[in-house]
Design a protein around this motif. Structure first.
Motif, PDB file in Angstrom:
ATOM      1  N   GLN A   1     102.667  27.816  66.951  1.00 29.24           N
ATOM      2  CA  GLN A   1     103.598  27.004  67.733  1.00 29.24           C
ATOM      3  C   GLN A   1     103.455  27.294  69.224  1.00 29.24           C
ATOM      4  O   GLN A   1     103.538  26.382  70.062  1.00 29.24           O
TER       5      GLN A   1
ATOM      6  N   SER B   1     109.935  24.297  68.344  1.00 29.49           N
ATOM      7  CA  SER B   1     110.167  25.672  68.783  1.00 29.49           C
ATOM      8  C   SER B   1     111.591  26.117  68.476  1.00 29.49           C
ATOM      9  O   SER B   1     111.827  27.265  68.063  1.00 29.49           O
TER      10      SER B   1
ATOM     11  N   GLN C   1     107.285  19.332  70.481  1.00 31.16           N
ATOM     12  CA  GLN C   1     106.996  20.758  70.412  1.00 31.16           C
ATOM     13  C   GLN C   1     108.228  21.592  70.774  1.00 31.16           C
ATOM     14  O   GLN C   1     108.431  22.677  70.209  1.00 31.16           O
ATOM     15  N   ARG C   2     109.029  21.112  71.670  1.00 28.06           N
ATOM     16  CA  ARG C   2     110.255  21.847  72.015  1.00 28.06           C
ATOM     17  C   ARG C   2     111.203  21.893  70.824  1.00 28.06           C
ATOM     18  O   ARG C   2     111.786  22.938  70.515  1.00 28.06           O
TER      19      ARG C   2
ATOM     20  N   ASN D   1     102.593  24.631  72.021  1.00 30.65           N
ATOM     21  CA  ASN D   1     103.406  24.516  73.241  1.00 30.65           C
ATOM     22  C   ASN D   1     102.517  24.619  74.485  1.00 30.65           C
ATOM     23  O   ASN D   1     102.699  23.890  75.458  1.00 30.65           O
ATOM     24  N   ARG D   2     101.594  25.534  74.456  1.00 33.07           N
ATOM     25  CA  ARG D   2     100.711  25.692  75.608  1.00 33.07           C
ATOM     26  C   ARG D   2      99.794  24.487  75.775  1.00 33.07           C
ATOM     27  O   ARG D   2      99.465  24.101  76.900  1.00 33.07           O
TER      28      ARG D   2
ATOM     29  N   LYS E   1     101.975  21.976  77.252  1.00 34.64           N
ATOM     30  CA  LYS E   1     102.206  22.404  78.636  1.00 34.64           C
ATOM     31  C   LYS E   1     100.989  22.111  79.504  1.00 34.64           C
ATOM     32  O   LYS E   1     101.115  21.672  80.656  1.00 34.64           O
TER      33      LYS E   1
ATOM     34  N   ALA F   1     105.807  16.748  74.313  1.00 33.88           N
ATOM     35  CA  ALA F   1     106.580  17.894  74.797  1.00 33.88           C
ATOM     36  C   ALA F   1     107.918  17.995  74.080  1.00 33.88           C
ATOM     37  O   ALA F   1     108.353  19.098  73.693  1.00 33.88           O
TER      38      ALA F   1
ATOM     39  N   ALA G   1     111.171  27.202  76.255  1.00 35.65           N
ATOM     40  CA  ALA G   1     110.997  27.326  74.809  1.00 35.65           C
ATOM     41  C   ALA G   1     109.827  28.242  74.468  1.00 35.65           C
ATOM     42  O   ALA G   1     109.901  29.057  73.540  1.00 35.65           O
ATOM     43  N   THR G   2     108.723  28.138  75.228  1.00 36.89           N
ATOM     44  CA  THR G   2     107.558  28.990  74.978  1.00 36.89           C
ATOM     45  C   THR G   2     107.868  30.447  75.295  1.00 36.89           C
ATOM     46  O   THR G   2     107.442  31.357  74.564  1.00 36.89           O
TER      47      THR G   2
ATOM     48  N   LEU H   1     109.921  23.026  78.171  1.00 38.90           N
ATOM     49  CA  LEU H   1     108.876  23.563  77.295  1.00 38.90           C
ATOM     50  C   LEU H   1     108.523  24.998  77.675  1.00 38.90           C
ATOM     51  O   LEU H   1     108.245  25.838  76.799  1.00 38.90           O
TER      52      LEU H   1
END
Length: 501
Positions: A243, A318, A314-315, A247-248, A251, A311, A170-171, A167
C-alpha cells in the motif's frame, strides 16, 4: 524651352522645309548656291517629312534628290520613319506651343500621379487602422483566453495540492504502522516469537562467525510455536508495504502532474504578461506547428481527474489498512512471562568471547595501518623522485635535439655531445631504478592493503555478530514487558496496543 533638345546657335544650318509649305515666320531662306539650308532666328520643327519629290539645292544651285530612304516608294508604303531622318539631320527645335503643351502634360500627369498617391495613402491609412483594430481585438481575446486558462490551471493545481497533502499524511501514517509491524516482528511479546526473531537475526552472521553455538541451540528450543503469529504479521506487513508503494506511485503521479502544471502556469503567466513593448519578444520559425505529443483539452482534463481519483482511492485504502494493522497488532499482543535466563546467559558469554577476538584483531589492524601509512609515504617519495628527474631529462633531450640543427661541419660529435648522451643514459637508468623500487613498494603496499582489508572484514564480521547478538537480539529480549512483575502497560517493541497514529 525645348527640354533636352539642343538649342541652335547662330548660323546653324538645318534641313530644307517641305515643298509646298511657306517658310516659317522669322526665318530666312538662303538663296541657291549659298549654304544649302535655312538660318533660324527662332526654334522650329518641321511639321512633316519631305516627300519623295522634295529637292534640296546642291552646291551648283541645282536641285538634287534626297537620300534613297526618303524615296517616294518608301513614303507611299509607309516605310519612311522619322528616326531615319534624325540619323541624317540635326536635332530639331520645338515650337513655343509645343513647349506649353509639354508643360501642361507634365502638370496633368503630376496631378494624376499625386491624386493616385493620395488615394493610396488614404486607403493605406484605412487598412492600417482596420488591421490595428483587428489585431488589438485579437490580442485582447488571446489575453482573455490565457487568463481563463491560468484560472483553470490554478484550480486543478489546488485540487492536486490538496490530494497530495492528504496522500502524504496517509503515507506517513502507514510508514509509522509499518515500523510498528516491523518492531512487532522483531520483538513480539511472546517469548517464542522473540526467540524466532533472534534466530533469524543470527542467521545473518557471516563468515566464520556463522557457527552453531550454545546460543543458537537454546534459541531453537523456543522456535516451535511462533509460525502462526509470524505468518499473520508478515502478511500484514506485506500489505502495508504494497500500500505504501501504491501511495508513492500515486504521489509520484500527483507530483509530476503538479510539476507540469507549475511549468505550464509559469509559461502561461509569462505569455499573459507579454505585450507589444516587452523586450524579449521575437519572431520564431514554424510556430504554427502542432507538437506530436500534444493532447486535447478533454484528454488533459481526464488525465488530471484520473490522478485525483487514484489518489482518493489509495487514501481510502490506506485508512482501511490502518484499521486492519491496529487489529492485527492487538491480536498479537501478549505478555512475555517466560523469560529464558539460559538464553540471556548464553548471549552474554558469547558476546564476551566475540568482543575479545575483535579487540585482538583491532590491535593488529592498527599496526598494519601504521605500516601502510609508512609505505604510502615511501611511495610518495619515490614518485616525487621520478617526477624530479623529468626536468633534467627534458633539458638533456632538448639540448640534444637542438644541437642536431647545427649547420654543416658544426654538426660535430664533440665532448659536450658525448656528455649529453651520457647524461640521458644516466637519467634513464636512475628513473628505471626508481620505478623498480616504486613497483616493489606498490607490491608491498598492496599486500598491506589486502591484509588491512582482511582484518577489517574480519573485524566487521565480529562487529556484525556483536550487533546481531547485543543490539538486535539482546535489545529485543529486553523489550519483553511485564517481566519480574513489572507492569509497564506496553507490549512488544515498546508500542501501546491502543496507540493510533
Amino acid at each position: 524651352m525645348g527640354g533636352s533638345r539642343r538649342l541652335a546657335s547662330p548660323g546653324w544650318k538645318t534641313r530644307v522645309p517641305c515643298p509646298g509649305y511657306p517658310p516659317a515666320p522669322g526665318r530666312e531662306t538662303l538663296p541657291p548656291g549659298g549654304d544649302g539650308g535655312t538660318r533660324h532666328r527662332l526654334p522650329w520643327r518641321p511639321r512633316c517629312l519631305p516627300p519623295s519629290s522634295a529637292r534640296a539645292p546642291d552646291s551648283r544651285g541645282k536641285e538634287a534628290p534626297l537620300l534613297s530612304l526618303c524615296s517616294s516608294s518608301l513614303w507611299r508604303r509607309g516605310l519612311w520613319k522619322p528616326q531615319m531622318a534624325r540619323l541624317l539631320q540635326h536635332p530639331p527645335k520645338f515650337l513655343p506651343s509645343e513647349w506649353h503643351i509639354a508643360n501642361k502634360n507634365q502638370c496633368h500627369k503630376a496631378e494624376a500621379q499625386r491624386s493616385r498617391s493620395e488615394r493610396l495613402v488614404a486607403e493605406s491609412q484605412r487598412l492600417v487602422d482596420e488591421i490595428e483594430k483587428t489585431t488589438r481585438k485579437s490580442q485582447s481575446d488571446v489575453n482573455k483566453k490565457l487568463e481563463q486558462r491560468l484560472e483553470e490551471i490554478r484550480f486543478w493545481k489546488k485540487e492536486l495540492d490538496d490530494k497530495l497533502e492528504q496522500l502524504v499524511f496517509a503515507t506517513e501514517d502507514l510508514l509509522i504502522y509499518q515500523t510498528r509491524l516491523e518492531k512487532a516482528l522483531e520483538s513480539l511479546k511472546e517469548p517464542l516469537h522473540i526467540t524466532q526473531t533472534c534466530l533469524e537475526y543470527r542467521e545473518k552472521r557471516v563468515g566464520i562467525d556463522l557457527v552453531h553455538d550454545e546460543v543458537e541451540q537454546e534459541l531453537i528450543k523456543e522456535a516451535d510455536v511462533i509460525q502462526g503469529v509470524m505468518a499473520l504479521l508478515t502478511r500484514t506487513l506485506e500489505e502495508t508495504t504494497e500500500q505504501i508503494r501504491l501511495n508513492r506511485s500515486a504521489k509520484y503521479n500527483l507530483e509530476k502532474d503538479l510539476k507540469d502544471k507549475f511549468v505550464a502556469l509559469t509559461i502561461d503567466d509569462i505569455c499573459f504578461a507579454l505585450n507589444n513593448n516587452s523586450p524579449n519578444i521575437r519572431y520564431s520559425e514554424n510556430v504554427m506547428r502542432v507538437e506530436p505529443n500534444s493532447v486535447s483539452l478533454e484528454d488533459w482534463l481526464d488525465f488530471s481527474n484520473t490522478n485525483v481519483e487514484k489518489a482518493d482511492k489509495q487514501r481510502n485504502s490506506s485508512l482501511l489498512l490502518k484499521v486492519l494493522v491496529d487489529r492485527v497488532l492487538s491480536q498479537t499482543a501478549s505478555d512475555l512471562h517466560k523469560q529464558c535466563d539460559v538464553v540471556d546467559t548464553a548471549f552474554r558469554n558469547g558476546l564476551k568471547e566475540t568482543k575479545g577476538a575483535r579487540d585482538k584483531l583491532a590491535d593488529h589492524l592498527a599496526k598494519v595501518m601504521e605500516e601502510v601509512a609508512s609505505q604510502e609515504k615511501n611511495v610518495a617519495v619515490l614518485e616525487k623522485a621520478i617526477l624530479d628527474q623529468e626536468g633534467p631529462a627534458k633539458v638533456a633531450h632538448t639540448r640534444l635535439e637542438t644541437r642536431t640543427h647545427r649547420p654543416n661541419v658544426e654538426l660535430c660529435r664533440d665532448v659536450a655531445q658525448y656528455r649529453l648522451r651520457k647524461e640521458v643514459q644516466d637519467i634513464t637508468h636512475s628513473v628505471a631504478r626508481l620505478k623498480e623500487t616504486l613497483a616493489q613498494a606498490h607490491t608491498e603496499l598492496k599486500g598491506l592493503n589486502r591484509r588491512q582489508l582482511a582484518l577489517q572484514e574480519e573485524i566487521q564480521v565480529k562487529e556484525n555478530t556483536i550487533y546481531i547478538d547485543e543490539v538486535l537480539c539482546m535489545h529485543l529480549r529486553k523489550s519483553i514487558p511485564l517481566r519480574d512483575g513489572d507492569d509497564h502497560g506496553e507490549w512488544a517493541g515498546g508500542l501501546r496496543p491502543d496507540a493510533v497514529c
